[in-house]
Design a protein around this motif. Sequence first.
Motif, PDB file in Angstrom:
ATOM      1  N   GLY A  90       0.865  -1.170   0.000  1.00 11.96           N
ATOM      2  CA  GLY A  90       0.000   0.000   0.000  1.00 11.96           C
ATOM      3  C   GLY A  90       0.897   1.214   0.000  1.00 11.96           C
ATOM      4  N   PRO A  91       0.414   2.370   0.404  1.00 13.31           N
ATOM      5  CA  PRO A  91       1.264   3.561   0.439  1.00 13.31           C
ATOM      6  C   PRO A  91       2.479   3.355   1.330  1.00 13.31           C
ATOM      7  N   GLY A  92       3.615   3.889   0.910  1.00  7.52           N
ATOM      8  CA  GLY A  92       4.824   3.755   1.698  1.00  7.52           C
ATOM      9  C   GLY A  92       6.064   3.803   0.833  1.00  7.52           C
ATOM     10  N   ILE A  93       7.198   3.416   1.404  1.00  8.45           N
ATOM     11  CA  ILE A  93       8.487   3.520   0.718  1.00  8.45           C
ATOM     12  C   ILE A  93       8.520   2.701  -0.562  1.00  8.45           C
ATOM     13  N   ALA A  94       8.033   1.456  -0.500  1.00 12.28           N
ATOM     14  CA  ALA A  94       8.080   0.594  -1.680  1.00 12.28           C
ATOM     15  C   ALA A  94       7.216   1.145  -2.809  1.00 12.28           C
ATOM     16  N   ALA A  95       6.013   1.583  -2.479  1.00 10.04           N
ATOM     17  CA  ALA A  95       5.121   2.126  -3.505  1.00 10.04           C
ATOM     18  C   ALA A  95       5.711   3.384  -4.134  1.00 10.04           C
ATOM     19  N   ASP A  96       6.282   4.256  -3.316  1.00 12.86           N
ATOM     20  CA  ASP A  96       6.900   5.478  -3.838  1.00 12.86           C
ATOM     21  C   ASP A  96       8.072   5.144  -4.766  1.00 12.86           C
ATOM     22  N   ALA A  97       8.907   4.182  -4.359  1.00 13.93           N
ATOM     23  CA  ALA A  97      10.061   3.812  -5.173  1.00 13.93           C
ATOM     24  C   ALA A  97       9.627   3.221  -6.501  1.00 13.93           C
ATOM     25  N   LEU A  98       8.614   2.364  -6.486  1.00 10.48           N
ATOM     26  CA  LEU A  98       8.138   1.744  -7.725  1.00 10.48           C
ATOM     27  C   LEU A  98       7.517   2.780  -8.651  1.00 10.48           C
ATOM     28  N   ARG A  99       6.776   3.712  -8.089  1.00 11.35           N
ATOM     29  CA  ARG A  99       6.146   4.752  -8.906  1.00 11.35           C
ATOM     30  C   ARG A  99       7.196   5.658  -9.545  1.00 11.35           C
ATOM     31  N   LYS A 100       8.227   5.991  -8.811  1.00 12.17           N
ATOM     32  CA  LYS A 100       9.244   6.913  -9.313  1.00 12.17           C
ATOM     33  C   LYS A 100      10.284   6.241 -10.213  1.00 12.17           C
ATOM     34  N   GLY A 101      10.643   4.993  -9.879  1.00  7.64           N
ATOM     35  CA  GLY A 101      11.766   4.376 -10.577  1.00  7.64           C
ATOM     36  C   GLY A 101      11.504   3.059 -11.255  1.00  7.64           C
ATOM     37  N   GLY A 102      10.267   2.530 -11.138  1.00  4.30           N
ATOM     38  CA  GLY A 102       9.970   1.255 -11.752  1.00  4.30           C
ATOM     39  C   GLY A 102      10.651   0.099 -11.034  1.00  4.30           C
ATOM     40  N   PRO A 103      10.652  -1.092 -11.641  1.00  3.08           N
ATOM     41  CA  PRO A 103      11.308  -2.253 -11.022  1.00  3.08           C
ATOM     42  C   PRO A 103      12.778  -1.960 -10.748  1.00  3.08           C
ATOM     43  N   GLN A 104      13.277  -2.482  -9.634  1.00  3.18           N
ATOM     44  CA  GLN A 104      14.634  -2.119  -9.216  1.00  3.18           C
ATOM     45  C   GLN A 104      15.125  -3.028  -8.104  1.00  3.18           C
ATOM     46  N   VAL A 105      16.417  -2.960  -7.847  1.00  2.00           N
ATOM     47  CA  VAL A 105      16.977  -3.527  -6.620  1.00  2.00           C
ATOM     48  C   VAL A 105      16.763  -2.458  -5.555  1.00  2.00           C
ATOM     49  N   LEU A 106      15.697  -2.613  -4.782  1.00  4.74           N
ATOM     50  CA  LEU A 106      15.314  -1.569  -3.828  1.00  4.74           C
ATOM     51  C   LEU A 106      16.239  -1.540  -2.626  1.00  4.74           C
ATOM     52  N   GLY A 107      16.755  -2.709  -2.220  1.00  7.18           N
ATOM     53  CA  GLY A 107      17.570  -2.743  -1.013  1.00  7.18           C
ATOM     54  C   GLY A 107      18.447  -3.972  -0.948  1.00  7.18           C
ATOM     55  N   ILE A 108      19.301  -3.985   0.052  1.00  4.06           N
ATOM     56  CA  ILE A 108      20.146  -5.130   0.345  1.00  4.06           C
ATOM     57  C   ILE A 108      20.181  -5.322   1.857  1.00  4.06           C
ATOM     58  N   SER A 109      20.469  -6.543   2.284  1.00  4.51           N
ATOM     59  CA  SER A 109      20.715  -6.828   3.692  1.00  4.51           C
ATOM     60  C   SER A 109      22.188  -7.166   3.862  1.00  4.51           C
ATOM     61  N   VAL A 110      22.810  -6.558   4.862  1.00  8.26           N
ATOM     62  CA  VAL A 110      24.230  -6.755   5.137  1.00  8.26           C
ATOM     63  C   VAL A 110      24.389  -7.289   6.550  1.00  8.26           C
TER      64      VAL A 110
END
Length: 328
Positions: free
Chosen positions: A253-273
């Motif tokens: 729903g609304p949030g970081i993931a939705a904003d990122a997808l709307r602005k940049g399309g499919p992507q490597v959104l994050g990594i875990s270290v």
Amino acid sequence: MRSLILWSALIWISGLGQTAGATQLSAETSSIDHILLWGRDIDQVTAVIAVKLGFQVRPGRDPGGVANRYVRMSDGSYLELEGITSSHPDMDPGMRADQAVLRGGSGSRTFGLRSWALDQARAFLLQQGLSPTAIFSASPTDPDGEGPSMPPRWRLFAFEHQPLSSNLFFIDYATGKVTPTRVSDDQVARTHPNSAQELSALWILSSDADADRKQFERMGFTGGTRIQIPQISAHGYGVPVGQKRIFFLQPDGPGIAADALRKGGPQVLGISVGVADFDRAKRWIERGYGEELASYRGALGTSFLAPTQGDLGLLIEFHAVSETATER
């Protein structure tokens, strides 16, 4: 490995037929290798990674006006940092496509898996109809290689038509000569002030996490389980790759993931270290960003999320690697 050559492999025409007797690609013979992370420029991304986040950054090269640098982990995984250094860089079609999406900004659209059975993996993917390219090798005169008489430093294949929402390639490396100097250099290169040990998971964001999961399963990577990351309002699947995970995610729903997808399309959104000293890493990054960060119980154990999206176009979750090792 130079990104210019990697992207050339993306358009290399596969001239080999299906190989008889190919065996299924196995998660146990593969692992997360690295991501390609573009910065607004090479010094900007280096400064964020080193000063704010506490990683050690190692030098790379600058072929054709696109420079790279490296963040190498103890387990062999790494981040490849990239930045344009010329007003007229010599970019191949893949680089231009990335830049068309990023518009000179930061972010990641490409990741690599290491396969210790590269030829067999390619043969299986051919049988699955997934159009892997021919295997492409480092130049015999690669300045970082062992010379023309030795095996190429690396071999890789990508896909003529990408099977996932983000760009994927498979790679393997030759075993170099072991000398005291190289052993010492390698140990130094993989020691980080923030105590980072491994690139544990990749967060692949799209509008349809299940479609990515099914394609990945078709490639031989099974055993996905449902996952939810409330910190970014996303859900999806965690799929094992060796001892690590690929998280295929879509917005809740609304949030970081939705904003990122709307602005940049499919992507490597994050990594875990994974880090050896959780408290040290957390304090380093809190000082780097000048704010207190909340800890939470994530999919990989006790974690916190660094506020890196504005700087890197990529989120970085840090987690206690000792807990993850126990859970495995």
